[in-house]
Design a protein around this motif. Sequence first.
Motif, PDB file in Angstrom:
ATOM      1  N   GLY A   1       0.823  -1.213   0.000  1.00  0.00           N
ATOM      2  CA  GLY A   1       0.000   0.000   0.000  1.00  0.00           C
ATOM      3  C   GLY A   1       0.857   1.263   0.000  1.00  0.00           C
ATOM      4  N   TYR A   2       0.176   2.384   0.135  1.00  0.00           N
ATOM      5  CA  TYR A   2       0.834   3.697  -0.003  1.00  0.00           C
ATOM      6  C   TYR A   2       1.931   3.923   1.050  1.00  0.00           C
ATOM      7  N   CYS A   3       1.566   3.895   2.323  1.00  0.00           N
ATOM      8  CA  CYS A   3       2.581   4.122   3.368  1.00  0.00           C
ATOM      9  C   CYS A   3       3.541   2.937   3.457  1.00  0.00           C
TER      10      CYS A   3
ATOM     11  N   ILE B   1       4.009  -8.152   3.894  1.00  0.00           N
ATOM     12  CA  ILE B   1       2.856  -9.043   4.034  1.00  0.00           C
ATOM     13  C   ILE B   1       1.655  -8.290   3.470  1.00  0.00           C
ATOM     14  N   ASP B   2       0.972  -8.864   2.479  1.00  0.00           N
ATOM     15  CA  ASP B   2      -0.162  -8.150   1.872  1.00  0.00           C
ATOM     16  C   ASP B   2      -1.017  -9.161   1.108  1.00  0.00           C
ATOM     17  N   ASN B   3      -2.308  -8.868   0.977  1.00  0.00           N
ATOM     18  CA  ASN B   3      -3.176  -9.735   0.164  1.00  0.00           C
ATOM     19  C   ASN B   3      -3.703  -8.984  -1.067  1.00  0.00           C
TER      20      ASN B   3
ATOM     21  N   GLY C   1      -1.046 -13.042   1.743  1.00  0.00           N
ATOM     22  CA  GLY C   1      -2.147 -13.655   2.473  1.00  0.00           C
ATOM     23  C   GLY C   1      -2.924 -12.607   3.241  1.00  0.00           C
ATOM     24  N   ASP C   2      -4.022 -13.075   3.833  1.00  0.00           N
ATOM     25  CA  ASP C   2      -4.969 -12.187   4.505  1.00  0.00           C
ATOM     26  C   ASP C   2      -4.708 -12.250   6.016  1.00  0.00           C
ATOM     27  N   ILE C   3      -4.469 -11.128   6.636  1.00  0.00           N
ATOM     28  CA  ILE C   3      -4.152 -11.174   8.067  1.00  0.00           C
ATOM     29  C   ILE C   3      -5.390 -11.420   8.945  1.00  0.00           C
ATOM     30  N   THR C   4      -6.587 -11.476   8.346  1.00  0.00           N
ATOM     31  CA  THR C   4      -7.730 -11.916   9.157  1.00  0.00           C
ATOM     32  C   THR C   4      -7.737 -13.442   9.302  1.00  0.00           C
ATOM     33  N   ASP C   5      -6.768 -14.113   8.662  1.00  0.00           N
ATOM     34  CA  ASP C   5      -6.594 -15.564   8.798  1.00  0.00           C
ATOM     35  C   ASP C   5      -5.466 -15.799   9.819  1.00  0.00           C
TER      36      ASP C   5
ATOM     37  N   PHE D   1       0.297  -1.725   8.858  1.00  0.00           N
ATOM     38  CA  PHE D   1      -0.440  -0.777   8.011  1.00  0.00           C
ATOM     39  C   PHE D   1      -1.673  -1.435   7.372  1.00  0.00           C
ATOM     40  N   ALA D   2      -1.850  -2.767   7.562  1.00  0.00           N
ATOM     41  CA  ALA D   2      -2.760  -3.542   6.701  1.00  0.00           C
ATOM     42  C   ALA D   2      -4.217  -3.423   7.113  1.00  0.00           C
ATOM     43  N   GLU D   3      -4.797  -2.266   6.858  1.00  0.00           N
ATOM     44  CA  GLU D   3      -6.209  -2.067   7.204  1.00  0.00           C
ATOM     45  C   GLU D   3      -6.947  -1.375   6.049  1.00  0.00           C
ATOM     46  N   GLN D   4      -8.275  -1.395   6.122  1.00  0.00           N
ATOM     47  CA  GLN D   4      -9.099  -0.618   5.196  1.00  0.00           C
ATOM     48  C   GLN D   4      -9.087   0.791   5.750  1.00  0.00           C
ATOM     49  N   ARG D   5      -8.553   1.771   5.002  1.00  0.00           N
ATOM     50  CA  ARG D   5      -8.254   3.064   5.607  1.00  0.00           C
ATOM     51  C   ARG D   5      -9.107   4.235   5.103  1.00  0.00           C
ATOM     52  N   SER D   6     -10.154   3.939   4.328  1.00  0.00           N
ATOM     53  CA  SER D   6     -10.962   5.048   3.808  1.00  0.00           C
ATOM     54  C   SER D   6     -12.227   5.249   4.645  1.00  0.00           C
TER      55      SER D   6
ATOM     56  N   GLY E   1      -2.406   4.070  13.904  1.00  0.00           N
ATOM     57  CA  GLY E   1      -3.716   4.589  14.304  1.00  0.00           C
ATOM     58  C   GLY E   1      -3.957   5.852  13.493  1.00  0.00           C
ATOM     59  N   THR E   2      -4.807   6.727  14.004  1.00  0.00           N
ATOM     60  CA  THR E   2      -5.101   7.932  13.239  1.00  0.00           C
ATOM     61  C   THR E   2      -5.485   9.081  14.174  1.00  0.00           C
ATOM     62  N   MET E   3      -5.132  10.295  13.762  1.00  0.00           N
ATOM     63  CA  MET E   3      -5.506  11.469  14.557  1.00  0.00           C
ATOM     64  C   MET E   3      -7.028  11.577  14.676  1.00  0.00           C
TER      65      MET E   3
ATOM     66  N   ASN F   1       4.917   5.231  -6.345  1.00  0.00           N
ATOM     67  CA  ASN F   1       3.934   4.949  -5.296  1.00  0.00           C
ATOM     68  C   ASN F   1       2.535   5.392  -5.734  1.00  0.00           C
ATOM     69  N   ARG F   2       1.521   4.993  -4.958  1.00  0.00           N
ATOM     70  CA  ARG F   2       0.139   5.351  -5.251  1.00  0.00           C
ATOM     71  C   ARG F   2      -0.069   6.856  -5.127  1.00  0.00           C
ATOM     72  N   PHE F   3      -1.075   7.393  -5.829  1.00  0.00           N
ATOM     73  CA  PHE F   3      -1.544   8.778  -5.677  1.00  0.00           C
ATOM     74  C   PHE F   3      -3.049   8.711  -5.902  1.00  0.00           C
TER      75      PHE F   3
HETATM   76  P1  NAD Z   1      -3.347   1.540   1.721  1.00  0.00           P
HETATM   77  O1  NAD Z   1      -4.766   1.129   1.525  1.00  0.00           O
HETATM   78  O2  NAD Z   1      -2.637   2.210   0.603  1.00  0.00           O
HETATM   79  O3  NAD Z   1      -2.475   0.267   2.167  1.00  0.00           O
HETATM   80  C1  NAD Z   1      -2.960  -0.726   3.021  1.00  0.00           C
HETATM   81  C2  NAD Z   1      -2.394  -2.066   2.547  1.00  0.00           C
HETATM   82  O4  NAD Z   1      -2.850  -3.086   3.430  1.00  0.00           O
HETATM   83  C3  NAD Z   1      -2.881  -2.430   1.144  1.00  0.00           C
HETATM   84  O5  NAD Z   1      -1.794  -2.816   0.325  1.00  0.00           O
HETATM   85  C4  NAD Z   1      -3.849  -3.592   1.384  1.00  0.00           C
HETATM   86  O6  NAD Z   1      -3.859  -4.523   0.309  1.00  0.00           O
HETATM   87  C5  NAD Z   1      -3.297  -4.191   2.683  1.00  0.00           C
HETATM   88  N1  NAD Z   1      -4.330  -4.897   3.474  1.00  0.00           N
HETATM   89  C6  NAD Z   1      -5.503  -4.388   3.937  1.00  0.00           C
HETATM   90  N2  NAD Z   1      -6.183  -5.334   4.593  1.00  0.00           N
HETATM   91  C7  NAD Z   1      -5.418  -6.462   4.567  1.00  0.00           C
HETATM   92  C8  NAD Z   1      -5.573  -7.777   5.072  1.00  0.00           C
HETATM   93  N3  NAD Z   1      -6.677  -8.140   5.730  1.00  0.00           N
HETATM   94  N4  NAD Z   1      -4.569  -8.667   4.882  1.00  0.00           N
HETATM   95  C9  NAD Z   1      -3.445  -8.333   4.208  1.00  0.00           C
HETATM   96  N5  NAD Z   1      -3.246  -7.091   3.683  1.00  0.00           N
HETATM   97  C10 NAD Z   1      -4.235  -6.182   3.857  1.00  0.00           C
HETATM   98  O7  NAD Z   1      -3.326   2.453   3.036  1.00  0.00           O
HETATM   99  P2  NAD Z   1      -2.229   3.533   3.491  1.00  0.00           P
HETATM  100  O8  NAD Z   1      -2.668   4.858   3.035  1.00  0.00           O
HETATM  101  O9  NAD Z   1      -0.891   3.039   3.162  1.00  0.00           O
HETATM  102  O10 NAD Z   1      -2.451   3.462   5.058  1.00  0.00           O
HETATM  103  C11 NAD Z   1      -1.722   2.514   5.835  1.00  0.00           C
HETATM  104  C12 NAD Z   1      -2.164   2.591   7.284  1.00  0.00           C
HETATM  105  O11 NAD Z   1      -1.896   3.896   7.786  1.00  0.00           O
HETATM  106  C13 NAD Z   1      -3.644   2.327   7.501  1.00  0.00           C
HETATM  107  O12 NAD Z   1      -3.816   1.582   8.675  1.00  0.00           O
HETATM  108  C14 NAD Z   1      -4.230   3.709   7.671  1.00  0.00           C
HETATM  109  O13 NAD Z   1      -5.358   3.664   8.480  1.00  0.00           O
HETATM  110  C15 NAD Z   1      -3.089   4.456   8.331  1.00  0.00           C
HETATM  111  N6  NAD Z   1      -3.133   5.897   8.038  1.00  0.00           N
HETATM  112  C16 NAD Z   1      -3.042   6.321   6.740  1.00  0.00           C
HETATM  113  C17 NAD Z   1      -3.082   7.706   6.478  1.00  0.00           C
HETATM  114  C18 NAD Z   1      -3.015   8.261   5.073  1.00  0.00           C
HETATM  115  O14 NAD Z   1      -3.163   9.483   4.918  1.00  0.00           O
HETATM  116  N7  NAD Z   1      -2.773   7.445   4.049  1.00  0.00           N
HETATM  117  C19 NAD Z   1      -3.208   8.607   7.546  1.00  0.00           C
HETATM  118  C20 NAD Z   1      -3.308   8.122   8.850  1.00  0.00           C
HETATM  119  C21 NAD Z   1      -3.257   6.746   9.083  1.00  0.00           C
END
Ligand code: NAD
Length: 405
Positions: free
Chosen positions: A10-12, A30-32, A73-77, A96-101, A143-145, A227-229
């Motif tokens: 992912g992005y970060c 580690i990523d799915n 793989g999926d970290i919920t496993d 970082f592996a969460e749904q962040r939107s 986490g997040t602000m 990287n992503r944008f």
């Molecule tokens: P992103 O969506 O670009 O990257 C997240 C990555 O995690 C993705 O590659 C996705 O495939 C992977 N992922 C998600 N669920 C997964 C799972 N169950 N198993 C395996 N992989 C999984 O997000 P980001 O922008 O890089 O953010 C990373 C983290 O930082 C997140 O937790 C987000 O909440 C936090 N964060 C991001 C920002 C921001 O501005 N981007 C700001 C504050 C906090």
Amino acid sequence: MRIAILGGDGYCGWATALYLSSKGHSIAIIDNFVRRQWDFELGVQTLTPIRPLPERLMVWQQLTGRSIETFVGDITDYEFVASVISTFKPEAVVHFAEQRSAPYSMIDLKHAVFTQVNNVVGTLNLLFAIKELAPDCHIIKLGTMGEYGTPNIDIEEGFITINHNGRTDTVPFPKQPGSFYHLSKVHDSHNIMFTCKIWGLRATDLNQGVVYGTVTDEVQMDEALINRFDYDDVFGTVLNRFCAQAAIGVPLTVYGKGGQTRGFLDIRDTVRCIEIVCLNPAERGEFRVFNQFTEQFSVLELAKLIKEVSRDLDLNVQIDHIPDPRVEAEAHYYNAKHSKLADLGLEPHLLSETLVNSLINVAIRYRDRIDPAMFSPQVNWRVGRNPRRTVSPIRPELAAAKEPR
Ligand code: NAD
Ligand code: USQ
């Protein structure tokens, strides 16, 4: 150090993996790839043409001689998470592996449930795997602000000391999150704090602000490392969206009054903060919270800044105020502390120095890929998703892509 990066595609995570690899650490990603699937589901794509992970890693290896391990793989496993921890034996895990939107989590019941299950269960699996298999490993959790919301008092770094009815205690700062996504981070924080207390785990919760910029020294080395944008209405963050809008002469979409104030930081500061935290671990049993941002701005201040710098770039920038699709304060007090990472050595990059090179110029460079249909917000906090967004204007063949589980 041996550092596992959960969400490293992912992005970060991508920027962090390369940065820490360049510093000589042994890195595993580690990523799915579920983030790439969400783009297909929504019919959107990153402005920058990112490459598949194997290609990215091959180019990195060719350029630097450094290899990065991958575990898909999926970290919920739980079995998957446990196998990663026992095989790679990390000294630190960066999660970082969460749904962040926030908008994605507000589409409907299915997306709210998915977000909270994905995030909370993934973190619980990590906590149990560390307890069972690597109890000394330092957990670094993003986490997040937004966990704090926008209270009418100063925001402390994690904890506040309260005098109540003649007694005093230091307790977690009150949480007033603004979406089901932000709520998932609050649930995570509680679970992590609890396991530090009961099992003696060591953890640092990084309450990060909105991250901006695509450029780090490492991703700049080759186009294949880009990287992503994200600039769409669901995953695109406010600065990215404004810069993409400026690049093609579409009015900037300030939601409501634009007094919404948030903490922001450059992606180069994200990767440096992670390095600082890896090198200065929490003690066993300690749950630390750092507020990870460098500057605060209101949305309207950002729009005005972009309008100002765009004059020199011959871009005609207009600012629109459109009805706020979110339920949030449009004008409010905001003063969040953020000194702990600076005390450990963080030297911030300032937006005024990077806005043109790291954001606007990137948007201009890829402006042929910008789809203006991505600018109008389709997710409303009160009613969910507007049914208009059902077919991808960019890649219609993917409109039938499967929904998340
Ligand atoms: P992103 O969506 O670009 O990257 C997240 C990555 O995690 C993705 O590659 C996705 O495939 C992977 N992922 C998600 N669920 C997964 C799972 N169950 N198993 C395996 N992989 C999984 O997000 P980001 O922008 O890089 O953010 C990373 C983290 O930082 C997140 O937790 C987000 O909440 C936090 N964060 C991001 C920002 C921001 O501005 N981007 C700001 C504050 C906090
Ligand atoms: N906004 C606009 N116009 C737009 C887009 C957004 O005015 O076109 C406003 C939003 O209403 C909000 C603010 O800008 O008030 C920030 O929105 P955002 O989409 O840039 O960021 P947010 O939803 O808060 O989420 C992002 C990341 C998330 C992270 C969070 C950090 O997607 O993963 O947790 O920033 S924080 O905001 O500190 O909680």
